[in-house]
Scaffold this active site. Sequence first.
Site, PDB file in Angstrom:
ATOM      1  N   ILE A  59       3.799   2.581   3.027  1.00 10.75           N
ATOM      2  CA  ILE A  59       5.265   2.240   2.510  1.00 10.75           C
ATOM      3  C   ILE A  59       5.822   3.068   0.606  1.00 10.75           C
ATOM      4  O   ILE A  59       5.003   3.047   0.293  1.00 10.75           O
ATOM      5  CB  ILE A  59       5.392   0.845   2.008  1.00 10.75           C
ATOM      6  N   ASP A  80       0.621  -1.668  -0.376  1.00 14.35           N
ATOM      7  CA  ASP A  80       0.297   0.624   0.076  1.00 14.35           C
ATOM      8  C   ASP A  80       1.142   1.489  -0.179  1.00 14.35           C
ATOM      9  O   ASP A  80       1.908   1.673   1.011  1.00 14.35           O
ATOM     10  CB  ASP A  80      -0.687  -0.352   1.638  1.00 14.35           C
ATOM     11  N   HIS A  81       0.926   2.204  -0.707  1.00 15.23           N
ATOM     12  CA  HIS A  81       1.602   3.027  -1.058  1.00 15.23           C
ATOM     13  C   HIS A  81       1.093   4.073  -0.002  1.00 15.23           C
ATOM     14  O   HIS A  81       2.145   4.881  -0.533  1.00 15.23           O
ATOM     15  CB  HIS A  81       1.896   3.366  -2.912  1.00 15.23           C
ATOM     16  N   ARG A  82       0.518   4.356   0.114  1.00 14.19           N
ATOM     17  CA  ARG A  82       0.167   4.988   1.116  1.00 14.19           C
ATOM     18  C   ARG A  82       0.882   4.774   2.325  1.00 14.19           C
ATOM     19  O   ARG A  82       0.883   5.876   3.213  1.00 14.19           O
ATOM     20  CB  ARG A  82      -1.939   5.254   1.542  1.00 14.19           C
TER      21      ARG A  82
END
Length: 438
Positions: free
Chosen positions: A414, A410-412
């Site tokens: 990591i 989850d780029h939010r």
Amino acid sequence: MTVKTITLPDIGDFDSVDVIEVLVQPGDTVDVDDSLITLESDKATMEVPSPYAGTITKVLVKEGDKVKEGDPIAEIEVADESTEPAPQPEAETPAEQKVSAEPAAQPEPAKPAAAAPAQPAAAQEEEKPVNAQPMGAKFHASPAVRAFARVLGVDLSKVTGTGPKGRITKEDIQQFVKSVMEGAQQLTPATGGAGIPAIKLPDFSQFGPVEEVELSRIKKLSGKHLHACWLNVPHVTQFDEADITELEAFRNGLKAQAEKEGVKITPLVFIMKAVVAALKQFPNMNASLSEDGERLIVKKYYNLGIAVDTPNGLVVPVVRDVDQKGIFELSRELMTLSTKAREGKLSPADMSAGTFTISSLGGIGGTNFTPIVNAPEVGIMGVSKAKMQPVWNGSDFEPRLMLPFSVSYDHRVIDGAEGVRFTQTVARYLSDIRQLIL
Ligand code: CAO
């Protein structure tokens, strides 16, 4: 019953002005001060109110006419004979004005307190400049049209006027509302979940024979969950590889002992241990984002979901406390859980409390794939099939067993750098499993 003729009052320094709107028709009942017509000079628009209450019997002007003071506007059958136009007030306050210049985008002006005849407005323009709507204002509409727009909650700045000089008419507002409603209707059936345009199916049977098969219960359930994860999580997938030549040698060395123990040891249990060691170093990967997206709930326990392929579809039983278990124990548990999964005997408890998931397709094949994050977890590892590769050691190519894997996250939560550091750490542990006991 008396029929009276309503004439145009003094409208200031104008010889004649355009009638841009006729607001009444014969048969209409009006009260004192109800607007009858709208006039437009080159400076402002203004409404002419009725000085009497009664029923309009004749309208004596039409749109486009030019009128001046004293011109008859309409005839009205006055209900109450005693009703006479009240004497003209002193016109000191804006509320007492009867012919009002049109405000640019002001709230509706206060209604006159009492029955009163039409009153010149232009003469008072200086006293109430806010009531004037200059030409060239952002939009141009009569008070009646503005009132109509207010009732419908229409923002006039969004309406295109088709009247003279771009004036917004009642019809323009009706058209605007119609188009908004049509647009909303078109959107609704044309979209699937989350406002995404739905995919329309052709009749496939026109191209060849077809059969419609009901999805399994598991596929229906997991499908919804996967779709929600796919839509809610901004995914990034990091690809990497690990040299598992030595790990494989060690695993082969354990085979005899494993047989005695009645378990089968596959690379997966080592991968689980390596992942947990890496999760300890990267706690953000072993976390969940709070619902408001503003906090991270970092878990201090390490439960790995393991995707299991079953005849009825994908299920994800969870192996708990992986950090506290050895290779044999993990292998045994994995066997038990995957057997339960394939027999459809997993309980909800068997599938809950995961903190990170591994999807291993390595026993089947493939070179790499992009797993979908199993929200509310933030990371998932996809394992593909290890194969012997020529690896350059600085002076020669050496045959090494390389394991391709990926981690979607989850780029939010990591960042890319953290993502690749995580995969590098997993790769390092897998390449040298002695480090796992340090
Ligand atoms: N590379 C090469 N060989 C591998 C491997 C890898 N990454 N992973 C496993 N293998 C080998 C095993 O060693 C075993 O070989 P041997 O019998 O010679 O020892 C063979 O492949 C089969 O292993 P397995 O798949 O039975 O066992 P596993 O522990 O690797 O996996 C389980 C267990 C339950 C995860 C697996 O059976 C399974 O269901 N995998 C599918 C998961 C899945 O569907 N994921 C997709 C989710 S998204 O749709």
